[in-house]
Write a protein that holds these residues in place. Structure first.
Motif, PDB file in Angstrom:
ATOM      1  N   LYS A 162      12.298  -6.332   5.589  1.00  9.93           N
ATOM      2  CA  LYS A 162      12.676  -7.870   5.095  1.00  9.93           C
ATOM      3  C   LYS A 162      11.130  -7.764   4.083  1.00  9.93           C
ATOM      4  CE  LYS A 162      11.190 -12.462   6.687  1.00  9.93           C
ATOM      5  NZ  LYS A 162      10.476 -12.532   8.097  1.00  9.93           N
ATOM      6  N   LYS A 163      10.509  -6.737   3.996  1.00  9.64           N
ATOM      7  CA  LYS A 163       9.511  -7.217   3.221  1.00  9.64           C
ATOM      8  C   LYS A 163       9.335  -6.346   2.196  1.00  9.64           C
ATOM      9  CE  LYS A 163       5.566  -6.665   6.470  1.00  9.64           C
ATOM     10  NZ  LYS A 163       4.574  -5.756   6.855  1.00  9.64           N
ATOM     11  N   ILE A 164      10.344  -5.471   1.928  1.00 10.30           N
ATOM     12  CA  ILE A 164      10.689  -4.245   0.563  1.00 10.30           C
ATOM     13  C   ILE A 164      11.603  -5.202  -0.189  1.00 10.30           C
ATOM     14  CG2 ILE A 164      11.876  -2.442  -0.049  1.00 10.30           C
ATOM     15  CD1 ILE A 164      10.288  -0.935   1.972  1.00 10.30           C
ATOM     16  N   VAL A 165      12.791  -6.180   0.887  1.00  6.88           N
ATOM     17  CA  VAL A 165      13.660  -7.128  -0.467  1.00  6.88           C
ATOM     18  C   VAL A 165      12.590  -8.375  -0.778  1.00  6.88           C
ATOM     19  CG1 VAL A 165      15.970  -8.829  -0.086  1.00  6.88           C
ATOM     20  CG2 VAL A 165      15.779  -6.346   1.756  1.00  6.88           C
ATOM     21  N   ARG A 166      11.747  -8.714   0.301  1.00  7.89           N
ATOM     22  CA  ARG A 166      11.047 -10.005  -0.853  1.00  7.89           C
ATOM     23  C   ARG A 166      10.726  -8.817  -1.982  1.00  7.89           C
ATOM     24  NH1 ARG A 166      10.944 -14.641  -2.927  1.00  7.89           N
ATOM     25  NH2 ARG A 166      12.351 -14.543  -0.892  1.00  7.89           N
ATOM     26  N   MET A 167       9.329  -8.247  -1.873  1.00  6.55           N
ATOM     27  CA  MET A 167       9.169  -7.383  -3.007  1.00  6.55           C
ATOM     28  C   MET A 167      10.277  -6.852  -4.226  1.00  6.55           C
ATOM     29  SD  MET A 167       8.147  -3.763  -3.118  1.00  6.55           S
ATOM     30  CE  MET A 167       6.921  -3.482  -1.808  1.00  6.55           C
ATOM     31  N   MET A 168      11.332  -6.915  -4.024  1.00  2.00           N
ATOM     32  CA  MET A 168      12.711  -6.403  -5.237  1.00  2.00           C
ATOM     33  C   MET A 168      12.195  -7.937  -6.069  1.00  2.00           C
ATOM     34  SD  MET A 168      12.957  -3.147  -4.616  1.00  2.00           S
ATOM     35  CE  MET A 168      11.221  -3.398  -5.245  1.00  2.00           C
ATOM     36  N   ARG A 169      12.619  -9.089  -4.956  1.00  2.00           N
ATOM     37  CA  ARG A 169      13.030 -10.239  -5.156  1.00  2.00           C
ATOM     38  C   ARG A 169      11.813 -10.385  -6.327  1.00  2.00           C
ATOM     39  NH1 ARG A 169      17.434 -12.123  -3.427  1.00  2.00           N
ATOM     40  NH2 ARG A 169      18.150 -12.228  -1.935  1.00  2.00           N
ATOM     41  N   ASP A 170      10.869 -11.008  -6.090  1.00  2.00           N
ATOM     42  CA  ASP A 170       9.350 -10.778  -6.587  1.00  2.00           C
ATOM     43  C   ASP A 170       9.379 -10.003  -7.711  1.00  2.00           C
ATOM     44  OD1 ASP A 170       8.366 -12.738  -4.663  1.00  2.00           O
ATOM     45  OD2 ASP A 170       7.213 -11.509  -3.011  1.00  2.00           O
ATOM     46  N   ALA A 171       9.749  -9.175  -7.738  1.00  2.00           N
ATOM     47  CA  ALA A 171       9.482  -8.055  -8.947  1.00  2.00           C
ATOM     48  C   ALA A 171      11.389  -8.547  -9.760  1.00  2.00           C
ATOM     49  CB  ALA A 171      10.113  -6.455  -8.833  1.00  2.00           C
ATOM     50  N   MET A 224       1.064  -1.338  -0.283  1.00  2.00           N
ATOM     51  CA  MET A 224       0.115   0.487  -0.161  1.00  2.00           C
ATOM     52  C   MET A 224       0.751   0.838   0.056  1.00  2.00           C
ATOM     53  SD  MET A 224      -2.843  -0.769   2.682  1.00  2.00           S
ATOM     54  CE  MET A 224      -3.982   0.916   2.820  1.00  2.00           C
ATOM     55  N   LYS A 225       2.217   1.442   0.569  1.00  2.00           N
ATOM     56  CA  LYS A 225       3.061   1.898   0.722  1.00  2.00           C
ATOM     57  C   LYS A 225       3.829   2.171  -0.419  1.00  2.00           C
ATOM     58  CE  LYS A 225       3.647   3.671   4.741  1.00  2.00           C
ATOM     59  NZ  LYS A 225       4.379   3.986   6.335  1.00  2.00           N
ATOM     60  N   HIS A 226       4.806   0.535  -0.783  1.00  2.00           N
ATOM     61  CA  HIS A 226       5.159   0.908  -2.186  1.00  2.00           C
ATOM     62  C   HIS A 226       5.295   0.092  -2.230  1.00  2.00           C
ATOM     63  CE1 HIS A 226       8.018   2.030   2.468  1.00  2.00           C
ATOM     64  NE2 HIS A 226       7.920   3.389   1.593  1.00  2.00           N
ATOM     65  N   ALA A 227       5.391   0.926  -3.517  1.00  2.00           N
ATOM     66  CA  ALA A 227       5.020  -0.125  -4.865  1.00  2.00           C
ATOM     67  C   ALA A 227       6.558  -0.865  -6.354  1.00  2.00           C
ATOM     68  CB  ALA A 227       4.352   0.273  -5.904  1.00  2.00           C
ATOM     69  N   PRO A 228       6.955  -2.141  -6.325  1.00  2.00           N
ATOM     70  CA  PRO A 228       7.480  -2.090  -7.204  1.00  2.00           C
ATOM     71  C   PRO A 228       7.881  -0.999  -8.248  1.00  2.00           C
ATOM     72  CG  PRO A 228       6.858  -3.973  -7.049  1.00  2.00           C
ATOM     73  CD  PRO A 228       6.369  -3.087  -6.157  1.00  2.00           C
ATOM     74  N   ASN A 229       8.809  -0.596  -8.988  1.00  2.00           N
ATOM     75  CA  ASN A 229       8.829  -0.287 -10.494  1.00  2.00           C
ATOM     76  C   ASN A 229       9.506  -1.257 -10.898  1.00  2.00           C
ATOM     77  OD1 ASN A 229       9.030   1.250 -12.935  1.00  2.00           O
ATOM     78  ND2 ASN A 229      10.368   2.860 -12.177  1.00  2.00           N
ATOM     79  N   ARG A 230       8.600  -2.852 -12.065  1.00  2.00           N
ATOM     80  CA  ARG A 230       9.865  -3.159 -12.267  1.00  2.00           C
ATOM     81  C   ARG A 230      10.511  -2.934 -13.558  1.00  2.00           C
ATOM     82  NH1 ARG A 230       8.082  -8.625 -12.273  1.00  2.00           N
ATOM     83  NH2 ARG A 230       6.607  -8.629 -10.777  1.00  2.00           N
ATOM     84  N   ALA A 231       9.758  -1.899 -14.486  1.00  2.00           N
ATOM     85  CA  ALA A 231      10.807  -1.920 -15.471  1.00  2.00           C
ATOM     86  C   ALA A 231      12.619  -1.229 -15.296  1.00  2.00           C
ATOM     87  CB  ALA A 231      10.362  -1.314 -16.261  1.00  2.00           C
ATOM     88  N   ALA A 232      12.088  -0.434 -13.829  1.00  2.00           N
ATOM     89  CA  ALA A 232      13.592  -0.560 -12.878  1.00  2.00           C
ATOM     90  C   ALA A 232      14.729  -1.490 -12.650  1.00  2.00           C
ATOM     91  CB  ALA A 232      13.564   1.140 -12.637  1.00  2.00           C
ATOM     92  N   ILE A 233      14.376  -2.642 -12.066  1.00  2.00           N
ATOM     93  CA  ILE A 233      14.433  -3.216 -11.470  1.00  2.00           C
ATOM     94  C   ILE A 233      15.287  -5.207 -12.458  1.00  2.00           C
ATOM     95  CG2 ILE A 233      14.606  -1.710  -9.636  1.00  2.00           C
ATOM     96  CD1 ILE A 233      12.483  -4.089  -8.677  1.00  2.00           C
ATOM     97  N   GLU A 234      13.740  -5.541 -12.488  1.00  2.00           N
ATOM     98  CA  GLU A 234      13.761  -7.135 -13.358  1.00  2.00           C
ATOM     99  C   GLU A 234      15.254  -7.064 -13.883  1.00  2.00           C
ATOM    100  OE1 GLU A 234      10.695  -9.976 -15.394  1.00  2.00           O
ATOM    101  OE2 GLU A 234      10.674  -7.308 -15.948  1.00  2.00           O
TER     102      GLU A 234
END
Length: 501
Positions: A386-395, A358-368
């Motif tokens: 921990k949640k942000i690291v997981r979000m980056m990996r999922d993206a 809700m607060k942070h969303a991955p910008n997939r185009a910049a990190i994939e």
């Protein structure tokens, strides 16, 4: 266990529930912000604008007290500044040329209207309003003594202690009573006060909490940060000196220095997190200092990656500095949603785990498919990291490295920062490798203490004469901690929990 301890335990349990429900456990809670103006026909409106600029220092409540030459007027509400003070009818209800204001941060204690500042009372010398940024380390001790002497407390804040000390003083002049009260208190404070005739500012002897002097149309202004001057087009004059008491009235300006001079110890967290990036604190640009933290971090702990990604918003300047020093491109790999309310309840575990999005969303185009370095300002419990690291990996991030633009926080704060007790600080209870494993990063590193000092223009930390209050990293507390040695209490709150009678 006494009543006070039971209350404190219940508050900590509520805090843990709030962390579970709202995901607020891994951020530093803001301090408070103060503002005052003397002699301007639009005093209340200008104060409201100043508080808007200081909103980052407290989002729980806001208040303004004005004086029209005959009567004091007060408006104090829970919520953001704009929730109340954007309405013309409210400003019109605060007439007068003198005003003080306050924004309050969220604590682990109750959110109740009686704790909203500025506090006001009628003394034998007339009305007295006071707004406070900081925390008194002997506030509970003084409070209990005042109650034993017959004082009737109307709030559960340590700020009210100052009000009662002034009221109890036998000195003849009001300013003498005020200074006598300051001599009795310990800890960190920046105070802005209003009487029938005077606007008064005071800063603790070590200058732990900031306070600046400005001028608008010939009228003096006191504020926590220079950004509050900028929003109203006021001129910055100077910082209020540590231990200084400055008084404005119809006769002009009166300066008192009631404390023996000593080396100042301003709070280093103003540069790391609290101050707005466009403010000037202690003669330094907060934005440039934060970039310096990032540049120093790159020199100390760089690894081969493709992009530098800030954790918004407080990690952005440090990430820019890291990128410039390392030559690695800067990318907004995380987009922050600025319209998330604090009261959203996540009713199930599944939804709760998604709450960070809700607060942070991955910008997939910049990190994939890329190796990334995440830059954040600090690490408290590690839950959000921990949640942000997981979000980056999922993206689709190929590697995720984490860098913190401050040293490990291993000690609690007693000067107004709402940090957990030592047991709740990840770095105080885990090794670097354990922390890396918990948050799930490929590597983890913090800015060194000497590196932090170098980023603000010092050669390093001199243990015999440190230039800042850096106790959260070093355990070197610059004042007495009277309450901590005499009573069991919540150890980091600005607002004191009420003790049952």
């Amino acid at each position: 266990m006494n009543n006070f301890s039971s209350t404190a335990t219940a508050a900590r349990e509520r805090s843990l529930r709030d962390i579970e429900l709202h995901g607020e456990g891994d951020t530093l809670r803001e301090e408070c912000g103060v503002f005052g103006i003397y002699g301007h026909p639009d005093a209340a409106a200008i104060t409201a604008l100043g508080l808007h600029a200081l909103q980052h220092r407290g989002q729980e409540a806001a208040g303004i007290v004005s004086f029209d030459g005959h009567r004091f007027h007060s408006e104090r509400r829970l919520g953001l500044v704009g929730d109340t003070f954007s309405r013309a009818s409210v400003i019109e209800g605060l007439p007068g040329e003198n005003a003080v204001g306050h924004v309050r941060y969220s604590t682990t204690g109750e959110t109740i209207l009686r704790n909203v500042q500025p506090l006001f009372a009628e003394l034998n010398a007339g009305g007295f309003a006071i707004a406070h940024n900081g925390n008194l380390t002997n506030g509970l001790t003084l409070r209990r003594e005042l109650v034993r002497q017959g004082a009737m407390m109307q709030s559960t804040t340590d700020t009210e202690v100052v009000l009662h000390l002034v009221a109890h003083s036998k000195r003849n002049r009001f300013i003498e009573r005020y200074i006598e009260a300051l001599r009795a208190i310990e800890g960190a404070y920046a105070l802005v006060s209003l009487t029938n005739k005077k606007l008064i500012g005071a800063r603790d002897p070590l200058g732990i909490r900031p306070l600046v002097l400005g001028e608008l149309d010939g009228c003096p202004i006191l504020a926590s940060e220079t950004c509050a001057l900028d929003i109203i087009g006021a001129k910055y004059v100077r910082d209020i000196e540590p231990g200084e008491v400055i008084v404005f009235d119809e006769k002009g300006t009166e300066i008192h220095k009631p404390f023996p001079p000593q080396p100042p110890r301003p709070c280093i967290f103003e540069y790391i997190y609290f101050a707005r990036p466009d403010s000037i604190v202690g003669g330094r640009s907060v934005y440039e200092v934060r970039k310096g933290f990032g540049a120093q971090l790159a020199r100390e702990s760089h690894v081969d990656v493709d992009v530098v990604v800030p954790v918004p918003d407080s990690g952005v300047p440090a990430a820019i500095g890291y990128s410039q020093a390392s030559g690695v491109p800067f990318e907004l790999g995380i987009i922050r949603n600025h319209y998330v309310g604090r009261t959203f309840i996540q009713p199930t575990q599944t939804v709760r785990e998604l709450g960070v999005r809700m607060k942070h969303a991955p910008n997939r185009a910049a990190i994939e498919g890329k190796r990334i370095i995440l830059i954040d300002d600090s690490l408290v419990r590690g839950t959000t990291s921990k949640k942000i690291v997981r979000m980056m990996r999922d993206a689709g991030a190929k590697e995720v490295h984490f860098r913190l633009a401050s040293p490990p926080i291993i000690h609690p704060d007693y000067y107004g920062i709402d940090l957990p007790d030592r047991g709740g600080l990840l770095a105080a209870t885990h090794s670097l490798e354990e922390m890396r494993d918990i948050i799930g990063a490929d590597s983890l590193a913090f800015l060194s203490i000497d590196g932090m000092y170098r980023a603000v223009g010092e050669p390093g930390r001199d243990p015999a004469n440190p230039k800042f209050s850096d106790h959260c990293f070093t355990g070197d507390y610059p004042t007495h901690l009277t309450d901590q040695t005499q009573v069991e209490q919540p150890q980091h709150q600005l607002s004191l929990l009420a003790e049952a009678s």
